[in-house]
Design a protein around this motif. Structure first.
Motif, short mmCIF file in Angstrom:
data_model
loop_
_atom_site.label_atom_id
_atom_site.label_comp_id
_atom_site.label_asym_id
_atom_site.label_seq_id
_atom_site.Cartn_x
_atom_site.Cartn_y
_atom_site.Cartn_z
N ASN A 35 0.82 -1.13 0.00
CA ASN A 35 0.08 -0.02 -0.06
C ASN A 35 0.88 1.11 0.05
O ASN A 35 0.41 2.14 -0.11
CB ASN A 35 -0.96 -0.05 1.38
CG ASN A 35 -2.00 1.05 1.08
OD1 ASN A 35 -2.54 1.32 0.23
ND2 ASN A 35 -2.19 1.98 2.30
N SER A 72 -0.50 0.17 -4.40
CA SER A 72 -1.84 1.40 -4.45
C SER A 72 -1.68 2.73 -4.04
O SER A 72 -2.65 3.35 -4.26
CB SER A 72 -2.80 0.48 -3.42
OG SER A 72 -2.53 0.94 -2.11
N GLN A 75 -4.31 3.85 -1.65
CA GLN A 75 -5.58 3.65 -2.20
C GLN A 75 -5.93 2.09 -1.89
O GLN A 75 -5.67 1.25 -2.88
CB GLN A 75 -5.77 4.26 -3.45
CG GLN A 75 -5.53 5.59 -3.83
CD GLN A 75 -5.90 6.24 -4.99
OE1 GLN A 75 -6.65 6.01 -5.81
NE2 GLN A 75 -4.86 6.80 -5.61
N ASP A 77 -8.52 0.41 -2.22
CA ASP A 77 -9.36 -0.30 -3.26
C ASP A 77 -8.71 -0.69 -4.49
O ASP A 77 -9.12 -1.64 -5.07
CB ASP A 77 -10.73 0.47 -3.46
CG ASP A 77 -10.19 1.82 -4.15
OD1 ASP A 77 -8.79 2.28 -4.15
OD2 ASP A 77 -11.02 2.56 -4.25
N ARG A 78 -7.50 -0.26 -4.56
CA ARG A 78 -6.75 -0.74 -5.59
C ARG A 78 -5.99 -2.06 -5.50
O ARG A 78 -5.50 -2.61 -6.63
CB ARG A 78 -5.70 0.26 -6.17
CG ARG A 78 -6.09 1.63 -6.68
CD ARG A 78 -5.29 2.62 -7.08
NE ARG A 78 -4.16 2.24 -8.16
CZ ARG A 78 -3.12 2.58 -8.35
NH1 ARG A 78 -2.63 3.66 -7.44
NH2 ARG A 78 -2.46 1.99 -9.36
N ALA A 81 -7.06 -5.31 -7.71
CA ALA A 81 -6.69 -5.23 -9.33
C ALA A 81 -5.09 -5.46 -9.41
O ALA A 81 -4.63 -6.04 -10.30
CB ALA A 81 -7.13 -3.79 -9.97
N LEU A 82 -4.23 -4.69 -8.49
CA LEU A 82 -2.96 -4.91 -8.59
C LEU A 82 -2.40 -6.26 -8.21
O LEU A 82 -1.64 -6.94 -9.04
CB LEU A 82 -2.20 -4.05 -7.53
CG LEU A 82 -2.22 -2.45 -7.92
CD1 LEU A 82 -1.79 -1.63 -6.90
CD2 LEU A 82 -1.78 -2.11 -9.22
#
Length: 326
Positions: A35, A72, A75, A77-78, A81-82
């Motif tokens: 993060n 991220s 963030q 919420d990313r 996907a990462l």
């Protein structure tokens, strides 16, 4: 963002034979997920011992292994996907730094090996079945930093027994609710008030410390956070600028000029994660590698910082310190 891959020597990629470039492309890839901001993540890998520890397992970045970093940028919420992107990239191992990153990696794959470094209980958070037998495709290292808050508050109270209030800096993106409740209970026992302030981004840090000064807190407790852990120098500087004694969970904070730390070293966590990564690259399975628990927390006191703050450290506190920085 993929870091620079290189083969020893100089010259452009075009100067290398086609076969050499093909070999470079087949290097096993370690995906590092966090993060923390990308630049700080890559920069911290070397000083905190990850790359050096990899060498202990005979892996050298750019020679026989490549590393790709995914951040991220604070963030949360990313992260899913990462993590999914690293799985699609077919990395050999995912190194997940922090509980949120580890959970995202676990949700993304049941086959790609994952090595985590977390400060939360990996069993309670659902990462592994048990410490000795993690099972599945995950293992790693745990430093139970979230459990240290009450002891850190007690240390601040011992340093400043007449302080009526202490500041607590928290990252709302971290799993901190249980630790906050424990801190509040400890504060009631000690008869002090807590001024709890959130800082999710780098831009939140300066206003947070300015707010602590306005509330005239006696000292500040900096709670565990991936964001904070990559900024020991900045946090130590902010504490000094606002003349606030502060305690942090990682030793790197005291080394950077913070007053005290109570916990373990990030270097040890990075070192162990790298060792396990190398062993997995050589064929061992995560399920067969027990989760490594950090050794007992250590108290580090920076006497130079204490002098700058005009503080006299009680002899009882010095006597319990594991390390005193002169």
């Amino acid at each position: 963002m993929r870091r620079r891959d290189f083969i020893g020597g100089v010259g452009s990629a075009a100067a290398w034979p086609v076969v050499a470039r093909a070999q470079q492309q087949t290097l096993p890839v370690i995906g590092v997920l966090s993060n923390a901001e990308r630049d700080r993540l890559a920069q911290s890998a070397a000083p905190l011992g990850f790359l050096q520890a990899l060498k202990e397992t005979s892996y050298v970045e750019g020679q026989n292994v490549a590393i790709e970093y995914r951040s991220s940028e604070n963030q949360l919420d990313r992260l899913p996907a990462l993590a999914a992107d690293l799985v699609r990239r077919r990395v050999a191992v995912i190194v997940a730094l922090g509980t949120n990153a580890a959970l995202a990696a676990k949700a993304a794959t049941t086959t790609t090996p994952i090595v985590f470094a977390t400060g939360a209980d990996p069993v309670a958070s659902g990462l592994v079945a048990s410490l000795n037998r993690p099972g599945a495709n995950l293992t790693g290292t745990v430093n139970l930093t979230v459990e240290l808050g009450p002891k850190q508050l007690q240390l601040l109270h011992e340093l400043l027994p007449h302080a009526a209030a202490f500041g607590v800096l928290v990252d709302p993106g971290q799993p901190i609710q249980a630790s906050i409740k424990d801190l509040q209970a400890a504060a009631r026992t000690l008869g002090v008030q807590l001024v709890i302030t959130s800082a999710r981004t780098e831009g939140d840090l300066e206003p947070a410390f300015a707010g602590f000064s306005e509330h005239r807190v006696g000292a500040v407790l900096v709670s565990p956070s991936t964001l904070y852990g990559t900024r020991p120098e900045q946090l130590a500087s902010l504490a000094a600028r606002h003349a606030l004694p502060a305690i942090f969970v990682n030793r790197e904070f005291a080394l950077a000029g913070g007053l005290m730390s109570y916990g373990s070293s990030l270097r040890n966590d990075f070192h162990q994660a790298a060792i396990y990564t190398g062993r997995i690259l050589k064929g061992e399975k995560p399920a067969d590698l027990p989760v490594v628990q950090a050794s007992k927390p250590e108290l580090v006191i920076n006497l130079k910082t204490a002098k700058a703050l005009g503080l006299t450290i009680p002899e009882t506190l010095l006597a319990t310190a594991d390390e005193v920085i002169q």
